[in-house]
Design an enzyme around this catalytic site. Structure first.
Site, PDB file in Angstrom:
ATOM      1  N   LYS A  82       0.865  -1.183   0.000  1.00 10.83           N
ATOM      2  CA  LYS A  82       0.000   0.000   0.000  1.00 10.83           C
ATOM      3  C   LYS A  82       0.893   1.222   0.000  1.00 10.83           C
ATOM      4  O   LYS A  82       2.096   1.106   0.168  1.00 10.83           O
ATOM      5  CB  LYS A  82      -0.859   0.030   1.272  1.00 10.83           C
ATOM      6  CG  LYS A  82      -1.938  -1.018   1.253  1.00 10.83           C
ATOM      7  CD  LYS A  82      -2.952  -0.833   2.356  1.00 10.83           C
ATOM      8  CE  LYS A  82      -4.032  -1.881   2.242  1.00 10.83           C
ATOM      9  NZ  LYS A  82      -3.475  -3.254   2.309  1.00 10.83           N
ATOM     10  N   ILE A 134      -1.209 -14.374  -6.198  1.00  7.09           N
ATOM     11  CA  ILE A 134      -1.916 -15.619  -5.875  1.00  7.09           C
ATOM     12  C   ILE A 134      -3.381 -15.529  -6.301  1.00  7.09           C
ATOM     13  O   ILE A 134      -4.095 -16.522  -6.283  1.00  7.09           O
ATOM     14  CB  ILE A 134      -1.829 -15.983  -4.372  1.00  7.09           C
ATOM     15  CG1 ILE A 134      -2.629 -15.010  -3.508  1.00  7.09           C
ATOM     16  CG2 ILE A 134      -0.402 -16.080  -3.899  1.00  7.09           C
ATOM     17  CD1 ILE A 134      -2.959 -15.589  -2.144  1.00  7.09           C
ATOM     18  N   ASP A 135      -3.834 -14.314  -6.677  1.00  7.19           N
ATOM     19  CA  ASP A 135      -5.233 -14.159  -7.096  1.00  7.19           C
ATOM     20  C   ASP A 135      -5.438 -14.545  -8.564  1.00  7.19           C
ATOM     21  O   ASP A 135      -6.576 -14.737  -8.997  1.00  7.19           O
ATOM     22  CB  ASP A 135      -5.688 -12.707  -6.899  1.00  7.19           C
ATOM     23  CG  ASP A 135      -5.723 -12.308  -5.436  1.00  7.19           C
ATOM     24  OD1 ASP A 135      -5.683 -13.212  -4.580  1.00  7.19           O
ATOM     25  OD2 ASP A 135      -5.777 -11.109  -5.160  1.00  7.19           O
ATOM     26  N   GLU A 231     -12.636 -14.934   0.016  1.00  7.11           N
ATOM     27  CA  GLU A 231     -12.877 -13.844   0.988  1.00  7.11           C
ATOM     28  C   GLU A 231     -13.768 -12.749   0.411  1.00  7.11           C
ATOM     29  O   GLU A 231     -14.490 -12.070   1.144  1.00  7.11           O
ATOM     30  CB  GLU A 231     -11.547 -13.247   1.467  1.00  7.11           C
ATOM     31  CG  GLU A 231     -10.752 -12.595   0.343  1.00  7.11           C
ATOM     32  CD  GLU A 231      -9.432 -11.998   0.794  1.00  7.11           C
ATOM     33  OE1 GLU A 231      -9.316 -11.556   1.944  1.00  7.11           O
ATOM     34  OE2 GLU A 231      -8.502 -11.971  -0.031  1.00  7.11           O
ATOM     35  N   GLN A 279      -1.440 -18.794   2.709  1.00  5.70           N
ATOM     36  CA  GLN A 279      -1.530 -18.986   1.244  1.00  5.70           C
ATOM     37  C   GLN A 279      -0.464 -18.211   0.486  1.00  5.70           C
ATOM     38  O   GLN A 279      -0.215 -18.452  -0.688  1.00  5.70           O
ATOM     39  CB  GLN A 279      -2.911 -18.532   0.751  1.00  5.70           C
ATOM     40  CG  GLN A 279      -4.033 -19.351   1.320  1.00  5.70           C
ATOM     41  CD  GLN A 279      -5.370 -18.620   1.243  1.00  5.70           C
ATOM     42  OE1 GLN A 279      -6.133 -18.842   0.332  1.00  5.70           O
ATOM     43  NE2 GLN A 279      -5.636 -17.740   2.202  1.00  5.70           N
ATOM     44  N   ARG A 280       0.120 -17.219   1.137  1.00  6.89           N
ATOM     45  CA  ARG A 280       1.133 -16.420   0.433  1.00  6.89           C
ATOM     46  C   ARG A 280       2.548 -16.921   0.698  1.00  6.89           C
ATOM     47  O   ARG A 280       3.503 -16.481   0.038  1.00  6.89           O
ATOM     48  CB  ARG A 280       0.998 -14.955   0.863  1.00  6.89           C
ATOM     49  CG  ARG A 280      -0.265 -14.286   0.353  1.00  6.89           C
ATOM     50  CD  ARG A 280       0.075 -13.121  -0.546  1.00  6.89           C
ATOM     51  NE  ARG A 280       0.785 -12.109   0.188  1.00  6.89           N
ATOM     52  CZ  ARG A 280       0.224 -11.010   0.711  1.00  6.89           C
ATOM     53  NH1 ARG A 280      -1.063 -10.801   0.543  1.00  6.89           N
ATOM     54  NH2 ARG A 280       0.937 -10.142   1.348  1.00  6.89           N
TER      55      ARG A 280
END
Ligand code: F6P
Length: 358
Positions: A82, A134-135, A231, A279-280
């Site tokens: 960010k 990962i998306d 999510e 997951q990352r």
């Protein structure tokens, strides 16, 4: 005239397994094939702002002959997810100049690549992008770095949960990452044997989910079930919490668990797990190492041939270059509710939301 290029590389956005394998490939190819100097920019654009560069060399990466980068998760360069990067455009331009970069390779998801593309345009940088997330929601590429490992991590969790679910006749709700795209939920749900897969792209109801679980139990004698929910899946309209639950603080996994417990009149024993940043992490899969290596090599070759504003992409089994602007215009790339994997899931009796509404 200067013949040796000074190539910068940075990793931006959320980390994922395989980033270090890209760095390794870029350093190896740029050094061995072209004789260039490669520097890592720490913490993405923050490194440009702070005018920091880490020299990367083949030998510097060696550890008694072992190169750890191929199999190491995370990113040795650090990353930021960010920030108000675009508030500091002039400083970033100055940082790039001060670091004496001739070209830059940026590894990122669609958000990071959009920012880097704006900076490239402003500074007229020679810039090549490498997709990671990962998306799996970067457009115009069939593969990105990190997705395969994340799918394997979720499948491993589903395998474990299946055994404990079956031992106790329970329904396990498994919340996976994916704020806007359901690729991770869909791929891992199918590969991990889920009974229900809920995604942001396809509307679903509590009533139909509950009916599906009842049918599994009453008609087919299944005493446990696995529900994978992304999510970012929307709160269903027939949820009693529809008005009061505000995401992301209101976790969708627990909400679904509570709703299914209610609709079954507390007859189903339910547990919810949120896999989160597990997951990352982890060691990159063989496929992610392969994609990372092929992308890193291709990015260096694009720099060598004078290209800029391109992203390396995997299309039809080959690594190609696609204009970054075209990628950004189509990203994020969402799950098409009519795609072959959704159809495959449905044909196996997995509930993936409502046909008509999709
Ligand atoms: O974009 C990748 C991703 O892993 C999303 O799936 C997830 O919502 C987000 O990053 C989490 O970001 P952070 O690390 O900032 O919590």
């Amino acid at each position: 005239m200067k013949t040796q290029k000074r190539l910068g590389i940075l990793t931006s956005g959320g980390d994922c397994p395989g980033l270090n394998a890209v760095i390794r490939a870029v350093v190896s190819h740029a050094t061995l094939t072209y004789g260039w100097q490669v520097v890592g920019i720490p913490y993405a654009t923050r490194g440009l702002l702070e005018v920091k560069a880490i020299p990367l060399s083949l030998h510097g990466l060696d550890l008694r002959g072992i190169d750890p980068l191929l199999s190491m998760g995370g990113t040795i360069l650090g990353s930021i997810n960010k920030g108000d990067t675009l508030a500091y455009v002039d400083e970033l331009m100055a940082g790039y100049q001060a670091l004496e970069l001739d070209a830059l390779i940026g590894i990122g998801g669609d958000g990071s690549l959009a920012i880097l593309n704006q900076l490239r345009n402003k500074g007229n940088w020679q810039f090549i992008a490498i997709p990671k997330t990962i998306d799996n929601d970067v457009a115009l590429t069939e593969r990105v770095v990190g997705f395969d490992t994340a799918v394997n991590t979720v499948v491993d969790a589903l395998n474990r949960l299946t055994f404990t679910a079956s031992s106790h006749d329970r329904v396990m709700i498994v919340e996976v990452m994916g704020r806007t795209a359901g690729h991770l939920a869909l791929h891992s749900g199918i590969a991990g044997g889920a009974d229900v897969i809920l995604m942001p792209e396809i509307p679903y109801t509590i009533k139909d989910t509950c009916a599906h679980l009842a049918e599994l139990r009453d008609r087919w004698g299944r005493r446990f079930a696995i529900v994978v929910v992304a999510e970012g899946a929307h709160i269903p309209e027939d949820s009693s919490n529809y008005a009061s639950c505000e995401k992301p603080s209101c976790g969708i996994g627990q909400l679904i668990a509570d709703e299914l417990s209610n609709c079954s009149h507390k007859q189903i024993d339910i547990r919810a797990s949120v896999l989160g940043h597990i997951q990352r992490g982890g060691i990159p899969s063989a496929l992610d190492r392969l994609v990372a290596t092929a992308f890193g090599k291709a990015a260096v070759d694009l720099i060598a041939s004078g290209k800029t504003g391109q992203m390396v992409a995997w299309q039809n089994g080959e690594v190609v270059a696609v204009p970054l602007e075209a990628v950004l215009a189509k990203s994020p790339s969402l799950v098409d509710p009519h795609n072959y994997l959704v159809e495959t899931a449905r044909s196996l009796g997995i509930y993936v939301g409502n046909h008509a509404a999709a």
